[in-house]
Every structure is written in C-alpha cells, then in structure tokens.
Design a protein around this motif. Structure first.
Motif, mmCIF file in Angstrom:
data_model
loop_
_atom_site.group_PDB
_atom_site.id
_atom_site.type_symbol
_atom_site.label_atom_id
_atom_site.label_comp_id
_atom_site.label_asym_id
_atom_site.label_seq_id
_atom_site.Cartn_x
_atom_site.Cartn_y
_atom_site.Cartn_z
ATOM 1 N N LEU A 148 -18.885 1.696 -36.053
ATOM 2 C CA LEU A 148 -20.103 2.529 -36.506
ATOM 3 C C LEU A 148 -20.573 3.641 -36.346
ATOM 4 O O LEU A 148 -21.530 4.324 -36.865
ATOM 5 C CB LEU A 148 -21.137 1.173 -36.428
ATOM 6 N N ARG A 149 -19.888 4.112 -35.127
ATOM 7 C CA ARG A 149 -20.285 5.420 -34.864
ATOM 8 C C ARG A 149 -20.029 6.608 -36.103
ATOM 9 O O ARG A 149 -20.707 7.406 -36.109
ATOM 10 C CB ARG A 149 -19.464 6.167 -33.652
ATOM 11 N N GLU A 150 -18.840 6.478 -36.880
ATOM 12 C CA GLU A 150 -18.510 7.498 -37.705
ATOM 13 C C GLU A 150 -19.655 7.517 -38.935
ATOM 14 O O GLU A 150 -19.874 8.598 -39.142
ATOM 15 C CB GLU A 150 -17.230 7.119 -38.216
ATOM 16 N N TYR A 164 -28.670 8.132 -32.976
ATOM 17 C CA TYR A 164 -28.605 6.851 -33.094
ATOM 18 C C TYR A 164 -28.446 6.129 -31.829
ATOM 19 O O TYR A 164 -28.242 6.959 -30.793
ATOM 20 C CB TYR A 164 -27.315 6.424 -34.040
ATOM 21 N N ALA A 165 -28.572 4.824 -31.687
ATOM 22 C CA ALA A 165 -28.527 4.228 -30.338
ATOM 23 C C ALA A 165 -28.034 2.888 -30.776
ATOM 24 O O ALA A 165 -27.903 2.179 -31.817
ATOM 25 C CB ALA A 165 -29.822 4.345 -29.792
ATOM 26 N N ALA A 175 -22.145 2.113 -23.441
ATOM 27 C CA ALA A 175 -21.356 3.292 -23.332
ATOM 28 C C ALA A 175 -20.364 3.296 -24.522
ATOM 29 O O ALA A 175 -19.909 4.529 -24.564
ATOM 30 C CB ALA A 175 -20.533 2.835 -21.997
ATOM 31 N N VAL A 176 -19.875 2.510 -24.997
ATOM 32 C CA VAL A 176 -19.318 2.439 -26.523
ATOM 33 C C VAL A 176 -19.903 3.450 -27.500
ATOM 34 O O VAL A 176 -19.441 4.451 -28.017
ATOM 35 C CB VAL A 176 -18.972 1.014 -27.064
ATOM 36 N N PHE A 177 -21.221 3.158 -27.864
ATOM 37 C CA PHE A 177 -21.763 3.993 -28.646
ATOM 38 C C PHE A 177 -22.159 5.504 -27.791
ATOM 39 O O PHE A 177 -22.155 6.273 -28.783
ATOM 40 C CB PHE A 177 -23.381 3.047 -29.128
ATOM 41 N N ALA A 178 -22.289 5.525 -26.792
ATOM 42 C CA ALA A 178 -22.432 6.804 -26.170
ATOM 43 C C ALA A 178 -21.277 7.875 -26.194
ATOM 44 O O ALA A 178 -21.624 8.973 -26.193
ATOM 45 C CB ALA A 178 -22.665 6.760 -24.788
ATOM 46 N N GLU A 179 -20.333 7.352 -26.640
ATOM 47 C CA GLU A 179 -19.127 8.155 -27.190
ATOM 48 C C GLU A 179 -19.243 8.958 -28.257
ATOM 49 O O GLU A 179 -18.527 10.194 -28.530
ATOM 50 C CB GLU A 179 -17.827 7.342 -27.083
ATOM 51 N N ASP A 204 -28.618 7.864 -16.751
ATOM 52 C CA ASP A 204 -28.488 9.246 -15.855
ATOM 53 C C ASP A 204 -26.935 9.673 -15.903
ATOM 54 O O ASP A 204 -26.750 10.950 -16.203
ATOM 55 C CB ASP A 204 -28.599 8.832 -14.379
ATOM 56 N N GLU A 205 -25.880 8.708 -15.960
ATOM 57 C CA GLU A 205 -24.435 9.414 -16.090
ATOM 58 C C GLU A 205 -24.025 10.009 -17.321
ATOM 59 O O GLU A 205 -23.684 11.085 -17.476
ATOM 60 C CB GLU A 205 -23.868 8.411 -15.829
ATOM 61 N N LEU A 206 -24.693 9.517 -18.594
ATOM 62 C CA LEU A 206 -24.440 9.880 -19.798
ATOM 63 C C LEU A 206 -25.583 10.735 -20.650
ATOM 64 O O LEU A 206 -25.465 10.922 -21.889
ATOM 65 C CB LEU A 206 -23.888 8.617 -20.777
ATOM 66 N N ASP A 207 -26.635 10.858 -19.882
ATOM 67 C CA ASP A 207 -27.665 11.571 -20.582
ATOM 68 C C ASP A 207 -28.341 11.059 -21.629
ATOM 69 O O ASP A 207 -28.423 11.408 -22.785
ATOM 70 C CB ASP A 207 -27.237 12.950 -20.801
ATOM 71 N N LEU A 208 -28.762 9.857 -21.663
ATOM 72 C CA LEU A 208 -29.429 8.967 -22.517
ATOM 73 C C LEU A 208 -30.816 8.668 -22.239
ATOM 74 O O LEU A 208 -31.025 8.508 -21.272
ATOM 75 C CB LEU A 208 -28.537 7.618 -22.720
#
Length: 328
Positions: A148-150, A164-165, A175-179, A204-208
C-alpha cells in the motif's frame, strides 16, 4: 509547552492537541448489530463544537470514512467550510460500509481500493486533498500492507494527500509503513492506563508523530463514569467488543477501572486541571511527539479539551507519582 508541533518528518505543523471525530459520526453498527458509534448526536452542536475548537487554536482533526458510515466526514467538511486551509485533516481508509444502513460491511486492504476510498472521502469532506491518510485495518498482514505504500506515494505525488500513516498498536507494523518516504506518523492507543513505551521509542527512532487515540480511555478518565451506570443502547461501550477494555458486558464502567481513576484524581487535577485535562497532560509529558485526539460531542467538551493546552504537560515528578499509584 509549545502549543504546536510538527507531524514527524513531514514538516506539517499542527496543534499539540487534535480532535477525534469518531463520536460526531453518530450511530452506526456492524453486520451483527454491534454498535460502533457513541450514540445519538446533534449535528448542529457538532458543527458549533468544531468551530469553537478552531477559535481556541485546535488545527488538527482526525476522522475516518467509516465513522457513522461517512457521516463524520460530512459533518467535519461542513463545519470547516471556508476555513479548510486553517486546519490539518486526517482521515482513514480500509473499511467497507453501507451509508444507507449505516453498517460496516467488511474491509479491503488492496492497493486498488486506496484511490477509490480517498476519492469518496474527498467528496464527503468537500476538499481537494487530505493532509494525513491512514490505513484503518490495525491487524492487516504486514506484507500486504507494504504493497500500500506505493499507491500512497502516488497520491502524494498528485497532491491528493500530503502524508500517510497506519493506525495500529503494533510497532512492527508501524515500522513497515515507515519505510515509505512520506509516511510521517502512527496512530495508536495511549492513555494513563495504556502506556506504549515501545511505540514511542519507535517514533523517536524513525522520526514519526505519535497520534493518540483513546487518550481519555474511552471517557473513563473524564472521571464522570461510575460502575453500574448504564450507557445508552447505541453506544459501543454499552456492548464493548473484546478490544475495548474498561467496560463490562452489562454496559457500565468496570469497577476496578473506576477505582483507579479515583486513585489518580488528585494528581490529574493538579494545578486546577479537570481529570480529562490531567489525562491529556500525562500524554504530553510522555513525549514531545504526542498529539492526543480526544473525542467530543458538545461545545462544552470542546472548550474543556482545548483549554488543556494552556495547562501544559505534567511534571516528571507527577509522571512518577502516576506510576507509583498504578504500581508500575
């Protein structure tokens, strides 16, 4: 406290408090008759409450296409009107529903459905874009969700969405979407009774951004619910599904949860706060990335929630006191 913050890595600025628009969708149900709304609502009062929140500095409104089977989006769009550009709108997709019968009928996590769902939401919201578009299937298969990211990136490229989120309580799924380049947030449960340290660490790790649903524990942290007190038939809390803690099969607040709310009352009402304002202050104290989105059905609730911004977060000592009271 800074009363505005940035939604993760998007650069989108929002008020530190958002408003959740589930309740203003009114009554709707599952195919088995399970209520999914919060009971009857007065649309004109909802419109007044949204406009009052805007006047008090709230600029982030979170809804979903399925809330009230489209009704929440319609009410929000009407309330905002010409002030649309003053706010950030978040909505969700993934559930199927019948607007005529106000019934959720299933779900669709296919890449092909994303654009169809967004097109319908844009029409109901009376806008040409959505700022934050969120997958509303919390337990979707991660490999399917990755597909769904594409389409989401395509919608960003076309200017139909800005970011998106995923609305999920599972950090691994988030984390999957955060890629995805324009994934900027995760919506998840967070309240005094449901801390989410692993999800906050991921943010914090992924800047979300951490968009927080159920910040008042489905109303329990308002301090107004007593055990044994029945709720109206169209209210989801009157027949709580398995994922909704704090309420009993008899349709009232669980006495153990009520007792914990009472035990927390002094610390939550510190500095002249109401219990609900204290619950929001606890969330802000957890992380500068948090954006709680309490629900509302009246101008009075809107005013009480919005003025919590003036009080700011709890202190570290008060956070520790909450943990001590709850035995954490």
């Amino acid at each position: 406290m800074e009363t505005n913050r940035t939604l993760g890595r998007s650069g989108i600025r929002v008020s530190a408090l958002g408003f959740g628009c589930w309740a203003i969708g009114g009554e709707w149900q599952d195919t088995d008759g399970q209520p999914l709304g919060w009971g009857k609502v007065d649309d004109e009062e909802s419109v007044r409450a949204i406009r009052r929140a805007l006047d008090l500095g709230v600029t982030f409104f979170d809804t979903a296409d399925t809330y009230g089977a489209g009704h929440s989006e319609r009410v929000l769009g009407r309330a905002l009107g010409k002030r649309r550009d003053e706010v950030v709108i978040a909505t969700k997709w993934g559930n199927l529903f019948d607007e005529d019968t106000r019934t959720r009928t299933g779900s669709d996590d296919s890449p092909q459905y994303v654009r169809r769902a967004l097109t319908a939401s844009l029409r109901r919201l009376d806008t040409d874009h959505v700022d934050l578009y969120q997958l509303h299937i919390s337990d979707a298969d991660p490999e399917r969700a990755a597909e769904l990211r594409e389409p989401c990136e395509e919608l960003v490229g076309e200017g139909l969405i800005r970011a998106y989120a995923w609305s999920t309580d599972d950090p691994a799924r988030a984390a999957v979407f955060a890629e995805g380049e324009h994934c900027t947030a995760v919506q998840h449960a967070l309240n005094v009774f449901q801390p989410a340290p692993d999800m906050l660490a991921l943010c914090d790790e992924l800047d979300l951004a951490s968009v927080n649903r159920s910040p008042l524990a489905m109303g329990l942290l308002s301090g107004k619910h007593r055990s044994g007190q029945a709720l109206e038939a169209g209210d989801i809390r009157s027949r709580p599904p398995a994922w909704l803690p704090g309420f009993t099969e008899n349709g009232g607040a669980d006495e153990d949860w009520v007792a914990r709310v009472d035990a927390l009352r002094d610390v939550l009402t510190s500095d002249g706060r109401t219990p609900a304002q204290g619950a929001l202050a606890w969330i802000w104290a957890c992380s500068p990335r948090t954006v709680p989105i309490p629900g509302f059905r009246s101008v009075t609730q809107a005013e009480q929630n919005a003025t919590a911004l003036e009080k700011g977060p709890l202190t570290p000592a008060q956070l520790a006191e909450v943990d001590t009271i709850l035995g954490r």
